[in-house]
Design a protein around this motif. Structure first.
Motif, mmCIF file in Angstrom:
data_model
loop_
_atom_site.group_PDB
_atom_site.id
_atom_site.type_symbol
_atom_site.label_atom_id
_atom_site.label_comp_id
_atom_site.label_asym_id
_atom_site.label_seq_id
_atom_site.Cartn_x
_atom_site.Cartn_y
_atom_site.Cartn_z
ATOM 1 N N ASP A 250 0.829 -1.210 0.000
ATOM 2 C CA ASP A 250 0.000 0.000 0.000
ATOM 3 C C ASP A 250 0.863 1.260 0.000
ATOM 4 O O ASP A 250 0.491 2.268 -0.615
ATOM 5 C CB ASP A 250 -0.928 0.009 1.220
ATOM 6 C CG ASP A 250 -2.137 -0.890 1.038
ATOM 7 O OD1 ASP A 250 -2.552 -1.095 -0.117
ATOM 8 O OD2 ASP A 250 -2.661 -1.390 2.059
ATOM 9 N N LYS A 253 1.913 1.650 -3.470
ATOM 10 C CA LYS A 253 0.733 2.029 -4.254
ATOM 11 C C LYS A 253 0.414 3.509 -4.068
ATOM 12 O O LYS A 253 0.060 4.212 -5.030
ATOM 13 C CB LYS A 253 -0.472 1.178 -3.829
ATOM 14 C CG LYS A 253 -1.717 1.356 -4.679
ATOM 15 C CD LYS A 253 -2.826 0.415 -4.216
ATOM 16 C CE LYS A 253 -4.097 0.616 -5.038
ATOM 17 N NZ LYS A 253 -5.186 -0.291 -4.564
ATOM 18 N N ALA A 254 0.563 3.997 -2.846
ATOM 19 C CA ALA A 254 0.324 5.426 -2.587
ATOM 20 C C ALA A 254 1.369 6.282 -3.300
ATOM 21 O O ALA A 254 1.043 7.328 -3.870
ATOM 22 C CB ALA A 254 0.340 5.698 -1.093
ATOM 23 N N LEU A 305 -6.809 4.282 -1.952
ATOM 24 C CA LEU A 305 -6.119 2.992 -1.987
ATOM 25 C C LEU A 305 -7.085 1.810 -1.983
ATOM 26 O O LEU A 305 -6.642 0.662 -2.047
ATOM 27 C CB LEU A 305 -5.167 2.875 -0.792
ATOM 28 C CG LEU A 305 -3.996 3.859 -0.780
ATOM 29 C CD1 LEU A 305 -3.199 3.733 0.521
ATOM 30 C CD2 LEU A 305 -3.089 3.637 -1.977
#
Length: 374
Positions: A250, A253-254, A305
């Motif tokens: 994550d 991904k951010a 997300l």
């Protein structure tokens, strides 16, 4: 007794040698080309971004979308013209623009920027079109660009980057790992009765660009990542803890989100709105982010997300989760002056409101207001 004279003779010979050396013709010392220097401090309308009175269609145009990794941006307009832009609400000083040309082995030190003021944009010819032909590459080796004087260079064959040694440029360079491409939006152009603010202003967009730079900066912070990975965060079922691998994924991904459409919410109805590429926060947050921490942006990033309200990536559970960790670190970074955009360097101090004694506690409760697009 005779006095020995040879020390005096030696002194006379040495002085004569110095005299001859001083009169000898000096060979010129060869120096390399100097890097041209420019400053961009203009006040004409076509050089200002997010200025009071600027048309909404211009402030929200696709040309105003920028890369967080290239807050100081140089792009080729055509074969002979480039555009220099500073998307930060902070003056940038002592930057060097490097030019990469297809087929050229090294990057060229194209020009130096003495100062480019906050939110400035300027079109200009390449320096070698009408100026000097010789430049230095990044290894300080002479590079001849005279072959490009007449026809310039095709935009597809060039790329640019900036470098420098100031503290502010160092912070901007840390953002090179962030892929965000923010753009300001008026999500309610018809001023309908909905959750978006009617008629956002240039001042609000100025502040919002600074917020997005600081917000992105948190995703470069190793301490922030370490705390988040070690935090107890549950997923969308409201019970199952995320694994270390999931939290690390994550984080990446951010960092690697691309287009982010930024808007301002109507706080009479919602605090924030987020999901997909939409990222909406309230005006009062953009006015105070340099002094206070807030739950809303981290909550909304949780939605971006892919997390819902059952997950502690959006709402804390027993004061554990994504939001409390981010808020605590934001407080620390504000106190230490770590962020790129701060009270002491924001380019229009008149935008910043006077502090209010009760603001912090009141605004931190704003996460309890209805938020988000799911």
């Amino acid at each position: 007794m005779r006095t020995k004279a040879y020390p005096l003779k030696k002194l006379m010979v040495f002085s004569f040698a110095l005299l001859i050396a001083g009169c000898a013709k000096k060979e010129p010392v060869e120096t390399g080309p100097t890097t041209p220097t420019y400053s961009f401090t203009g006040t004409s309308a076509d050089e200002l971004m997010f200025e009071d009175g600027e048309a909404m269609s211009v402030m929200t145009s696709e040309s105003r979308r920028f890369d967080i990794s290239k807050v100081l941006r140089v792009t080729a307009v055509n074969n002979t013209t480039i555009e220099v832009a500073n998307f930060a609400p902070v003056d940038i000083t002592d930057a060097t623009i490097l030019l990469s040309i297809a087929g050229q082995p090294q990057k060229i030190q194209l020009f130096h920027i003495g100062t480019i003021k906050g939110h400035r944009i300027k079109k200009m010819p390449y320096p070698f079109i009408s100026g000097q032909s010789e430049y230095l590459d990044v290894n300080n080796v002479k590079a001849d660009l005279s072959a490009y004087k007449v026809n310039g260079i095709k935009p597809a064959d060039v790329s640019f980057e900036f470098t420098g040694t100031t503290a502010f440029i160092g912070k901007l360079k840390k953002l090179s790992i962030i892929k965000w491409q923010p753009k300001m939006h008026d999500f309610d152009p018809e001023n309908l009765d909905n959750n978006w603010l009617d008629e956002p202003t240039a001042k609000q967009f100025r502040m919002l660009t600074g917020f997005m730079i600081n917000f992105a900066y948190m995703y470069t912070d190793a301490a922030m990542k370490g705390r988040l990975v070690n935090e107890l965060i549950v997923g969308n079922d409201g019970a199952t803890p995320l694994t270390t691998a999931e939290k690390e994924a994550d984080w990446i991904k951010a960092q690697t989100r691309t287009k982010i459409n930024c808007g301002l919410t109507d706080t009479r109805k919602v605090s924030g709105l987020g999901g997909g590429s939409t990222f909406g926060i309230p005006d009062w947050l953009t006015l105070n982010y340099m002094t206070n921490s807030y739950s809303t942006p981290f909550h909304e990033m949780g939605h971006v997300l892919g997390y819902n309200h059952s997950s502690s990536m959006t709402y804390p559970q027993n004061n554990r989760g994504n939001v409390p960790v981010f808020m605590a670190r934001q407080d620390e970074m504000n106190k230490a002056g770590d962020f790129p955009v701060r009270l002491d360097n924001y380019y229009q101090p008149g935008d910043i409101p006077s502090p209010k004694a009760s603001a912090t506690s009141a605004l931190k409760m704003a996460g309890k207001v209805k938020e988000c697009i799911e």
